[in-house]
Write a protein that holds these residues in place. Structure first.
Motif, short mmCIF file in Angstrom:
data_model
loop_
_atom_site.label_atom_id
_atom_site.label_comp_id
_atom_site.label_asym_id
_atom_site.label_seq_id
_atom_site.Cartn_x
_atom_site.Cartn_y
_atom_site.Cartn_z
N THR A 1 -39.27 48.85 103.68
CA THR A 1 -40.57 48.43 103.14
C THR A 1 -40.46 48.20 101.64
OG1 THR A 1 -41.38 50.65 102.59
CG2 THR A 1 -41.77 49.87 104.85
N ASN A 2 -41.37 47.37 101.16
CA ASN A 2 -41.43 47.13 99.70
C ASN A 2 -42.08 48.31 98.99
OD1 ASN A 2 -43.97 46.27 100.97
ND2 ASN A 2 -44.59 45.73 98.88
N LEU A 3 -42.74 49.20 99.72
CA LEU A 3 -43.54 50.25 99.09
C LEU A 3 -42.70 51.46 98.70
CD1 LEU A 3 -46.52 50.08 101.62
CD2 LEU A 3 -46.34 48.97 99.38
N ASN B 1 -37.46 45.14 89.70
CA ASN B 1 -36.69 44.09 90.36
C ASN B 1 -37.13 43.88 91.80
OD1 ASN B 1 -34.32 43.17 88.50
ND2 ASN B 1 -34.60 45.35 88.14
N GLY B 2 -37.98 44.78 92.28
CA GLY B 2 -38.51 44.60 93.63
C GLY B 2 -39.43 43.39 93.72
N ASN B 3 -39.95 42.95 92.58
CA ASN B 3 -40.80 41.76 92.60
C ASN B 3 -39.92 40.54 92.78
OD1 ASN B 3 -42.02 39.35 91.18
ND2 ASN B 3 -43.82 40.65 91.46
N LEU C 1 -34.49 35.03 98.74
CA LEU C 1 -33.19 35.14 98.06
C LEU C 1 -33.35 35.33 96.56
CD1 LEU C 1 -31.30 32.50 100.21
CD2 LEU C 1 -31.31 35.00 100.44
N HIS C 2 -34.62 35.16 96.06
CA HIS C 2 -34.85 35.44 94.63
C HIS C 2 -35.05 36.92 94.37
CE1 HIS C 2 -38.83 33.81 96.28
NE2 HIS C 2 -38.98 35.11 96.27
N LYS C 3 -34.90 37.73 95.41
CA LYS C 3 -34.89 39.18 95.17
C LYS C 3 -33.43 39.59 94.99
CE LYS C 3 -39.27 40.11 97.58
NZ LYS C 3 -40.17 40.47 96.49
N TRP C 4 -32.86 40.31 95.94
CA TRP C 4 -31.59 40.99 95.66
C TRP C 4 -30.38 40.07 95.65
CZ3 TRP C 4 -32.28 45.69 93.65
CH2 TRP C 4 -33.51 46.31 93.87
N GLY D 1 -37.21 41.11 106.21
CA GLY D 1 -36.02 41.57 105.47
C GLY D 1 -36.08 41.22 103.99
N ALA D 2 -37.32 41.06 103.47
CA ALA D 2 -37.46 40.61 102.08
C ALA D 2 -36.66 41.46 101.11
CB ALA D 2 -38.94 40.63 101.69
N HIS D 3 -36.58 42.76 101.37
CA HIS D 3 -35.92 43.66 100.42
C HIS D 3 -34.54 44.12 100.85
CE1 HIS D 3 -38.55 44.32 97.06
NE2 HIS D 3 -39.56 44.13 97.88
N ALA D 4 -34.07 43.61 101.98
CA ALA D 4 -32.82 44.15 102.50
C ALA D 4 -31.62 43.25 102.20
CB ALA D 4 -32.95 44.37 104.00
N PHE E 1 -42.08 44.35 111.93
CA PHE E 1 -41.89 45.48 111.02
C PHE E 1 -40.87 45.12 109.94
CE2 PHE E 1 -37.79 46.63 112.85
CZ PHE E 1 -37.89 46.11 114.14
N CYS E 2 -40.80 45.94 108.92
CA CYS E 2 -39.86 45.70 107.81
C CYS E 2 -38.49 46.31 108.12
CB CYS E 2 -40.37 46.38 106.53
SG CYS E 2 -41.77 45.56 105.78
N HIS E 3 -37.46 45.71 107.56
CA HIS E 3 -36.14 46.35 107.58
C HIS E 3 -36.20 47.55 106.64
CE1 HIS E 3 -31.50 45.58 107.71
NE2 HIS E 3 -31.80 46.84 107.92
C1 LIG Z 1 -41.73 43.39 102.35
C2 LIG Z 1 -42.05 42.03 101.78
N1 LIG Z 1 -42.25 41.00 102.61
C3 LIG Z 1 -42.54 39.78 102.16
C4 LIG Z 1 -42.63 39.53 100.82
C5 LIG Z 1 -42.98 38.14 100.35
O1 LIG Z 1 -41.95 37.67 99.53
P1 LIG Z 1 -42.16 36.29 98.74
O2 LIG Z 1 -43.31 36.50 97.82
O3 LIG Z 1 -40.87 36.10 98.05
O4 LIG Z 1 -42.45 35.28 99.76
C6 LIG Z 1 -42.44 40.55 99.90
C7 LIG Z 1 -42.56 40.32 98.46
O5 LIG Z 1 -42.46 41.18 97.64
C8 LIG Z 1 -42.14 41.84 100.39
O6 LIG Z 1 -41.93 42.86 99.56
#
Ligand SMILES: Cc1ncc(COP(=O)(O)O)c(C=O)c1O
Length: 428
Positions: free
Chosen positions: A208-210, A69-71, A258-261, A235-238, A204-206
């Protein structure tokens, strides 16, 4: 209290949530939440009767287990149906009907701002995090030699954006790295140490996606502001993953999908811009001068489908019907359910901090001696589990991201698969 309806479902009338044609809508989800209102979110996180009601809000392919679901996340049926309705409506007379929907998008802006804690005049609706963050990255006036400080574990596309500005505008891009998991103090100190008199932007990330590593956003933003450095937070994942208010973060720019969480339709996101920065930030697509100080200038992207944006309203309603706290606690409960069962195995490599307040529904785990891509393939081939392999020079592992629709049986199947790999390897 368990509703009679929920009880009947659990007692076998509808054994497999997946196969039910009786899909829950907002009213059912809100009723289920009302029935547990007097209990703590931590307590409800373990209440399968409650979560069965939420699972019934989705129409999914249950022949496979989605731990990616992280994608991007599937929308609940009520959101997806609204999206289709808005599309059908627009198609009847695109100019007239689509324009009518677009005129109502201020409601989505207002509700997003209210839910996530900023002024509506600081909230631009975008297509995703990539667009939101690139508006900030590309929109700042920077001079040759100005330095941007970021990390090796920021999102690839955002790093690519800075690399392009480095080639084009002769900026200097500095990326620091950090071990995973690490502490917020360590991240703060590493970034503070790396600042030079030429640093103009801190990106920086709120989380990380990793690995879901959480950053001390407020502390970093305050430190940066005191030195005249602009902060861009990914904040993509937050957003809608765990609760917080944007204004408390004190950053300059914040972008998310917004198509993530939030479970909104694919192609939705937002950009928060601190009010004082709006005027000096160039939009990615040109806007007229009279819009200089208007947050809507970032939304001038030509003709585009209005339906996805309109259905943000339903996604917000679904999110609120479940409740941000309950959702975060459930995500954490699901993560801890798999992690607790395997974390002490000597070959297991946990790349995420499992402490409360650090991790919710995104954690990264590896197995010593098994490449993450092979492990991910094994998960699919043998167990039909979809899970993302993260492969880097410094670590590799599976990024495990369940969702509020994930039943315990799917988590336990993942545990079984991991134990299988840990005990027997994956070669067979
Ligand atoms: C940390 C982070 N930033 C940015 C993005 C880009 O998101 P999007 O592809 O929805 O634009 C992602 C996508 O997985 C992400 O994980």
């Amino acid at each position: 209290m368990l509703s009679r309806r929920a009880f009947l479902r659990m007692s076998g009338a509808i054994g497999g949530a997946a196969l039910s044609t009786n899909v829950n809508g907002l009213a059912e989800v809100a009723a289920a939440s009302a029935a547990v209102e007097d209990r703590s979110a931590i307590d409800v996180a373990q209440d399968e009767f409650y979560w069965r009601e939420i699972q019934l809000g989705f129409t999914l392919d249950r022949t496979m287990i989605n731990l990616n679901n992280g994608n991007s996340c599937p929308s609940p049926a009520v959101v997806h149906e609204a999206y289709k309705r808005y599309l059908d409506y627009s198609n009847q007379n695109p100019y007239h009907h689509r324009t009518l929907i677009e005129q109502n998008l201020e409601t989505a802006r207002r509700r997003l701002a209210a839910e996530f804690g900023c002024d509506q005049e600081e909230m631009a609706i975008t297509r995703n995090s990539s667009e939101a963050l690139q508006i900030a990255q590309m929109g700042l006036d920077l001079q040759p030699g100005d330095e941007v400080l970021t990390t090796e574990q920021d999102y690839g596309r955002m790093l690519t954006t800075w690399d392009q500005r480095e080639r084009r505008d002769h900026l200097e891009i500095t990326r620091i790295n950090f071990p995973v998991p690490t502490t917020q103090d360590d991240l703060y100190e590493r970034l503070e140490r790396a600042i030079t008199p030429r640093t103009k932007v801190l990106h920086f990330c709120h989380i990380t996606n990793l690995t879901g590593q959480l950053f001390p956003v407020q502390r970093l933003s305050r430190m940066a502001r005191a030195r005249g450095i602009v902060t861009i937070v990914d904040g993509a994942h937050a957003v809608a993953h765990f609760p917080y208010q944007l204004r408390d973060l004190e950053c300059d720019y914040y972008g998310t999908s917004l198509h993530k969480w939030l479970l909104a339709p694919t192609g939705t996101g937002f950009l928060y811009v601190r009010r004082e920065n709006i005027e000096r930030t160039w939009p990615l697509q040109a806007a007229p001068k009279r819009r200089d100080a208007d947050i809507r200038k970032f939304e001038e992207i030509g003709t585009h489908p209005a339906g996805a944006r309109a259905a943000i309203n339903e996604a917000l309603a679904f999110h609120q019907a479940v409740g941000a706290e309950r959702k975060a606690e459930r995500l954490r409960f699901l993560t801890m359910r798999w992690a607790d069962q395997i974390k002490d195995h000597p070959k297991l490599q946990m790349h995420s901090n499992l402490d409360r307040g650090q991790t919710w529904g995104l954690a990264n785990v590896g197995i010593e001696g098994i490449p993450a891509r092979d492990l991910s393939r094994f998960m699919w081939d043998k167990y039909r589990i979809v899970v993302n392999a993260i492969v880097r020079d410094d670590y590799q592992g599976l990024r495990v991201t369940p969702n509020i629709y994930t039943p315990l049986e799917e988590i336990d199947t993942f545990v079984m698969a991991m134990k299988d790999a840990l005990e027997h390897g994956i070669s067979a």
